[in-house]
Design a protein around this motif. Sequence first.
Motif, mmCIF file in Angstrom:
data_model
loop_
_atom_site.group_PDB
_atom_site.id
_atom_site.type_symbol
_atom_site.label_atom_id
_atom_site.label_comp_id
_atom_site.label_asym_id
_atom_site.label_seq_id
_atom_site.Cartn_x
_atom_site.Cartn_y
_atom_site.Cartn_z
ATOM 1 N N PRO A 86 35.979 32.770 33.592
ATOM 2 C CA PRO A 86 36.536 33.503 34.755
ATOM 3 C C PRO A 86 36.936 32.544 35.876
ATOM 4 O O PRO A 86 37.937 32.766 36.558
ATOM 5 C CB PRO A 86 35.378 34.402 35.201
ATOM 6 C CG PRO A 86 34.455 34.484 34.041
ATOM 7 C CD PRO A 86 34.614 33.215 33.266
ATOM 8 N N PHE A 87 36.165 31.480 36.060
ATOM 9 C CA PHE A 87 36.510 30.505 37.085
ATOM 10 C C PHE A 87 37.774 29.744 36.713
ATOM 11 O O PHE A 87 38.673 29.552 37.537
ATOM 12 C CB PHE A 87 35.349 29.526 37.300
ATOM 13 C CG PHE A 87 35.661 28.482 38.330
ATOM 14 C CD1 PHE A 87 35.421 28.735 39.673
ATOM 15 C CD2 PHE A 87 36.218 27.266 37.977
ATOM 16 C CE1 PHE A 87 35.729 27.786 40.632
ATOM 17 C CE2 PHE A 87 36.541 26.319 38.926
ATOM 18 C CZ PHE A 87 36.293 26.579 40.265
ATOM 19 N N GLU A 117 37.802 26.920 28.673
ATOM 20 C CA GLU A 117 36.874 26.540 29.746
ATOM 21 C C GLU A 117 37.282 25.231 30.415
ATOM 22 O O GLU A 117 36.481 24.611 31.102
ATOM 23 C CB GLU A 117 35.453 26.421 29.174
ATOM 24 C CG GLU A 117 34.914 27.768 28.706
ATOM 25 C CD GLU A 117 33.608 27.630 27.923
ATOM 26 O OE1 GLU A 117 32.726 28.477 28.110
ATOM 27 O OE2 GLU A 117 33.478 26.678 27.118
ATOM 28 N N ALA A 120 45.437 29.830 37.942
ATOM 29 C CA ALA A 120 46.407 30.591 38.739
ATOM 30 C C ALA A 120 46.705 29.858 40.048
ATOM 31 O O ALA A 120 47.859 29.772 40.474
ATOM 32 C CB ALA A 120 45.860 31.996 39.015
ATOM 33 N N GLN A 130 37.814 33.567 46.771
ATOM 34 C CA GLN A 130 39.224 33.922 46.921
ATOM 35 C C GLN A 130 39.843 34.064 45.539
ATOM 36 O O GLN A 130 39.571 33.273 44.654
ATOM 37 C CB GLN A 130 39.971 32.823 47.678
ATOM 38 C CG GLN A 130 39.576 32.732 49.130
ATOM 39 C CD GLN A 130 40.585 31.907 49.918
ATOM 40 O OE1 GLN A 130 41.748 32.262 50.021
ATOM 41 N NE2 GLN A 130 40.136 30.785 50.443
ATOM 42 N N ARG A 131 40.688 35.063 45.369
ATOM 43 C CA ARG A 131 41.322 35.308 44.079
ATOM 44 C C ARG A 131 42.774 34.880 44.117
ATOM 45 O O ARG A 131 43.467 35.120 45.109
ATOM 46 C CB ARG A 131 41.244 36.802 43.709
ATOM 47 C CG ARG A 131 39.849 37.388 43.828
ATOM 48 C CD ARG A 131 38.850 36.674 42.944
ATOM 49 N NE ARG A 131 39.029 37.047 41.560
ATOM 50 C CZ ARG A 131 38.287 37.962 40.935
ATOM 51 N NH1 ARG A 131 37.310 38.574 41.554
ATOM 52 N NH2 ARG A 131 38.511 38.247 39.663
ATOM 53 N N PHE A 132 43.229 34.282 43.038
ATOM 54 C CA PHE A 132 44.618 33.827 42.970
ATOM 55 C C PHE A 132 45.376 34.415 41.794
ATOM 56 O O PHE A 132 46.589 34.325 41.710
ATOM 57 C CB PHE A 132 44.660 32.297 42.913
ATOM 58 C CG PHE A 132 44.093 31.656 44.141
ATOM 59 C CD1 PHE A 132 44.881 31.494 45.258
ATOM 60 C CD2 PHE A 132 42.767 31.267 44.200
ATOM 61 C CE1 PHE A 132 44.366 30.927 46.407
ATOM 62 C CE2 PHE A 132 42.239 30.705 45.350
ATOM 63 C CZ PHE A 132 43.039 30.529 46.458
ATOM 64 N N LEU A 133 44.632 35.014 40.862
ATOM 65 C CA LEU A 133 45.284 35.588 39.686
ATOM 66 C C LEU A 133 46.117 36.785 40.125
ATOM 67 O O LEU A 133 45.590 37.765 40.628
ATOM 68 C CB LEU A 133 44.227 36.084 38.695
ATOM 69 C CG LEU A 133 43.786 35.140 37.588
ATOM 70 C CD1 LEU A 133 42.689 35.804 36.774
ATOM 71 C CD2 LEU A 133 44.951 34.786 36.682
ATOM 72 N N ALA A 134 47.420 36.691 39.921
ATOM 73 C CA ALA A 134 48.271 37.829 40.234
ATOM 74 C C ALA A 134 48.740 38.415 38.905
ATOM 75 O O ALA A 134 48.798 37.711 37.902
ATOM 76 C CB ALA A 134 49.467 37.373 41.054
ATOM 77 N N ARG A 139 40.203 30.644 34.860
ATOM 78 C CA ARG A 139 41.401 31.502 34.991
ATOM 79 C C ARG A 139 41.925 31.498 36.423
ATOM 80 O O ARG A 139 43.130 31.401 36.668
ATOM 81 C CB ARG A 139 41.076 32.934 34.557
ATOM 82 C CG ARG A 139 41.248 33.180 33.072
ATOM 83 C CD ARG A 139 41.393 34.675 32.760
ATOM 84 N NE ARG A 139 40.224 35.425 33.200
ATOM 85 C CZ ARG A 139 39.165 35.694 32.425
ATOM 86 N NH1 ARG A 139 39.130 35.286 31.185
ATOM 87 N NH2 ARG A 139 38.142 36.381 32.913
ATOM 88 N N GLU A 140 40.995 31.620 37.386
ATOM 89 C CA GLU A 140 41.423 31.590 38.797
ATOM 90 C C GLU A 140 41.977 30.219 39.166
ATOM 91 O O GLU A 140 42.981 30.099 39.870
ATOM 92 C CB GLU A 140 40.246 31.904 39.733
ATOM 93 C CG GLU A 140 39.782 33.337 39.706
ATOM 94 C CD GLU A 140 40.826 34.309 40.240
ATOM 95 O OE1 GLU A 140 41.634 33.913 41.102
ATOM 96 O OE2 GLU A 140 40.831 35.468 39.776
ATOM 97 N N LEU A 165 33.337 34.374 43.123
ATOM 98 C CA LEU A 165 34.670 33.916 43.516
ATOM 99 C C LEU A 165 34.970 34.373 44.934
ATOM 100 O O LEU A 165 34.953 35.570 45.224
ATOM 101 C CB LEU A 165 35.721 34.470 42.549
ATOM 102 C CG LEU A 165 35.541 34.066 41.076
ATOM 103 C CD1 LEU A 165 36.508 34.842 40.192
ATOM 104 C CD2 LEU A 165 35.733 32.576 40.887
ATOM 105 N N TRP A 213 30.570 36.276 38.153
ATOM 106 C CA TRP A 213 31.736 35.637 38.756
ATOM 107 C C TRP A 213 32.492 36.558 39.697
ATOM 108 O O TRP A 213 33.138 36.107 40.638
ATOM 109 C CB TRP A 213 32.655 35.061 37.685
ATOM 110 C CG TRP A 213 32.074 33.820 37.093
ATOM 111 C CD1 TRP A 213 31.434 33.707 35.894
ATOM 112 C CD2 TRP A 213 32.017 32.522 37.689
ATOM 113 N NE1 TRP A 213 30.991 32.420 35.709
ATOM 114 C CE2 TRP A 213 31.335 31.667 36.787
ATOM 115 C CE3 TRP A 213 32.470 31.991 38.899
ATOM 116 C CZ2 TRP A 213 31.099 30.324 37.060
ATOM 117 C CZ3 TRP A 213 32.242 30.651 39.164
ATOM 118 C CH2 TRP A 213 31.554 29.831 38.249
#
Lengths: 489, 489
Positions: free
Chosen positions: B347-348, B194, B354, A110-114, B350-351, A108, A104
């Motif tokens: 992991p997906f 999930e 967010a 683009q990441r959005f988890l801050a 979670r993003e 992924l 993953w």
Amino acid sequence: MAIPAETFFLRPDTETSLQQQIQQLVVEAILSGRCLPGERMPSSRKLAEHLGVARITVTIAYTELVSNEYLISKGRSGYYVAQNAPSRPKFNLPDQSENTGIDWSRTLGQRFLAHVPVMRPQNWRDYKYPFIYGQSDPRLFDHHNWRNCALKAVGRKDFDILATDYYERDDPMLVEFILRQILPRRGITARPEEILITMGAQHALWITAQILLTQRRTAVIENPCYPGLRQILNQTRCNTISIDVDNAGLPPEKLPDSLDVVFTTPSHHCPTNATMPVSRRHRLLELAAEGEFVVVEDDYEFEISFLKSPSPALKSLDPTGCVIYVGSFSKSLFPGLRLGYIVASEPFIREARALRSLVLRHPPGLIQRTAAYFLSLGHYDAQIARMGRIYRKRRSIMEQSISEERLSLTTQGTFGGSSFWMKAPDGIDSTKLAMSLRQDGVLIEPGSAFFATDEEDPGHYRLAYSSIASARIPDGISLIGKKIREARR
Amino acid sequence: MAIPAETFFLRPDTETSLQQQIQQLVVEAILSGRCLPGERMPSSRKLAEHLGVARITVTIAYTELVSNEYLISKGRSGYYVAQNAPSRPKFNLPDQSENTGIDWSRTLGQRFLAHVPVMRPQNWRDYKYPFIYGQSDPRLFDHHNWRNCALKAVGRKDFDILATDYYERDDPMLVEFILRQILPRRGITARPEEILITMGAQHALWITAQILLTQRRTAVIENPCYPGLRQILNQTRCNTISIDVDNAGLPPEKLPDSLDVVFTTPSHHCPTNATMPVSRRHRLLELAAEGEFVVVEDDYEFEISFLKSPSPALKSLDPTGCVIYVGSFSKSLFPGLRLGYIVASEPFIREARALRSLVLRHPPGLIQRTAAYFLSLGHYDAQIARMGRIYRKRRSIMEQSISEERLSLTTQGTFGGSSFWMKAPDGIDSTKLAMSLRQDGVLIEPGSAFFATDEEDPGHYRLAYSSIASARIPDGISLIGKKIREARR
């Protein structure tokens, strides 16, 4: 032979009635294939005895299950699993236990988890002194009438209309009553084409940022500032300039020469509660007209203005249409509602509507209609009046307690709001203070998340009184005072 | 002297009860300043006479207004506008009539308005033969039990929990029942970590595209394809490759050598309804494992599979976690609900969580809880079973009528669905056909919006039977046949 009553178990669950728990048990047993079509159910007497409930409870549950076609009744011989009972299809499935084929971190795009520190525990209701901001207080909300409005919205007549996909449209009744009953409170007149319903103020700010900002544009925000806005702007990758506010909010003379959008909270600056005077509002609008930039007015809490008459919204003073106004029901009704609105020029609203439709179509019709009834029947205005009275009382108790404990306020000139912006003595880190106070059942909000950089004084913190009962305030403030004195020793 | 009863007028409004209309009148009069604090209201007798309603109706409205503090009762001397009645602040406002200062064509940084032709009129319910897709049919929906579940969710006990801001979380009860009652129908087992609740399938697809795609990545979509997905991908500016489907859906052997994401609708291809055979599903997953790409499975209509047992979802056959599964309640419950979900690797999710939080926080708690009750009490499964029976009947009437009118079907091998994918004879443009049929009260959906380019045969169209009563079908199909014969002359 009937299915043994002993195969059914109640799970302790205080949220659901016994009758409904029994329905769930039977549904689950049928859907999982444990009870098969044609099998006889335990008699209501036996199941009632086994579960320790009244027989009528089981009988009602069975009757409900008959009407849903899980069971059939064969008179005296009892209840049977229906031949056509709903069922789940069966499959031969691969073993999913080693579910680790995808990398993953590469997949992924683009990441959005801050990594924003969590400032409010999920179980904040369990704390005795929740000086927590922006949550609902069941003691203040007119739940009775809200429920009646929800009942009306979910009734047959409205339901058939509200159940359809609205595509990009809104509930015309909600739009009408926002125009007639809310915007006049802010001095704003608008047409239906100039308003878009959103999923709360966060959603309104997000939509606005998507439309106005790109990597090549510049946004100005206040410092300190609502952290959710800073996250939104980070994601647009625009150039963001933070300007320090003073006791009168954002100082227009400090704006840079070239900019595209200013985000501001003139009614009550977030988080300091400073109210921008009318002269500054006019100056800001003059600069916007000269510099051809747009002003986004986040009026997130205008209803809570009880110390003086509220100032008119920037939007009401705006002859050129450069103001995009964001309102929300989160503070006046409740935050879990997720309803807000944007008022702006028609070309902007058209784009905002297209973007909202692309992302999620429209806020649920039933929620929009419930809010519309609440407005139309006068409950909203009554609610605001009631909140003002209670907040005024809480605020004066807060002021007295803060003064007795010699805690330091940092802003003057506020018109209301639901919180105080505080400053601990030098050398005290409010994040550590907040963590330490949790052990005493006290929740305060550390200020660091509001600032643009880590170089600010870490002593700032916010004390809100929107979710704490008046009677709890003195003891709570006293615990904060005590903890600060201990920390200084 | 009392305010004259004659200053109040009822507007004809069949949606709202008389009592509530009277409340609205009085609220509006007070908020607008037309009735001032201390003024005496017309007596209930006089107002009732003037408005032509029962006196008790006015009395109840007045009593309600007293409890909301708009009026006070002074016993025999009647009702008065309360001194502290809610009011609107007054401002001196600039003239907003020349609201034209901003050049919006320069100010808008990103444009989202696409010029997609509107395929469905807003008033589709007024048409006698609505062969319209994806809208709700009040005759099919278990409104009675939905209402009961909504009542329960808006009750005091749940309300206090649901009214708060959940930040990024979901209603754990809804998540639990999706895991227990919906996913097993598709052969999917998953953990709460999930799954993410979304505002419908459109929102789920949008979130997925935002996370997986950038300008440097390649997405594969089916041709024809759901137009909403194509719009989403356009906005991400990724490289999009359209692959023609056949009678078994997307052919895996036609996938390009290098790609990042495949979007597919294996249960019922949208819009042709073709069902992808299990062998193809396995092949697609093998290719995904080899090529390290992700498969987004849009299972938008799996519940409506009544001709054969449904095939297991791609997600259920996926040992590596490369499938992102999208489900929706729009077809099984109603589209205005705006609820769907994503099932994917942690992991997906979670993003995705967010991103959802950044954009709108969370879907409203009350809606989530209502759906959770509907599931938990077995109403959802009963609803699916009922819909299956009715759709099967409608489908066979459709098939017979289509055959009698010699209209051409284009797909074989479907497992159900709620529509047919049709083809008009050569030389007939289905967009013109659709517009012409509207005059006869017939709504069909032209096919051109589903195709990647304008070069496709313009004769395709979709006939859905999810919103048309069985008894209307033969006449409606007959009108389509007649119009096509006229057009060929």
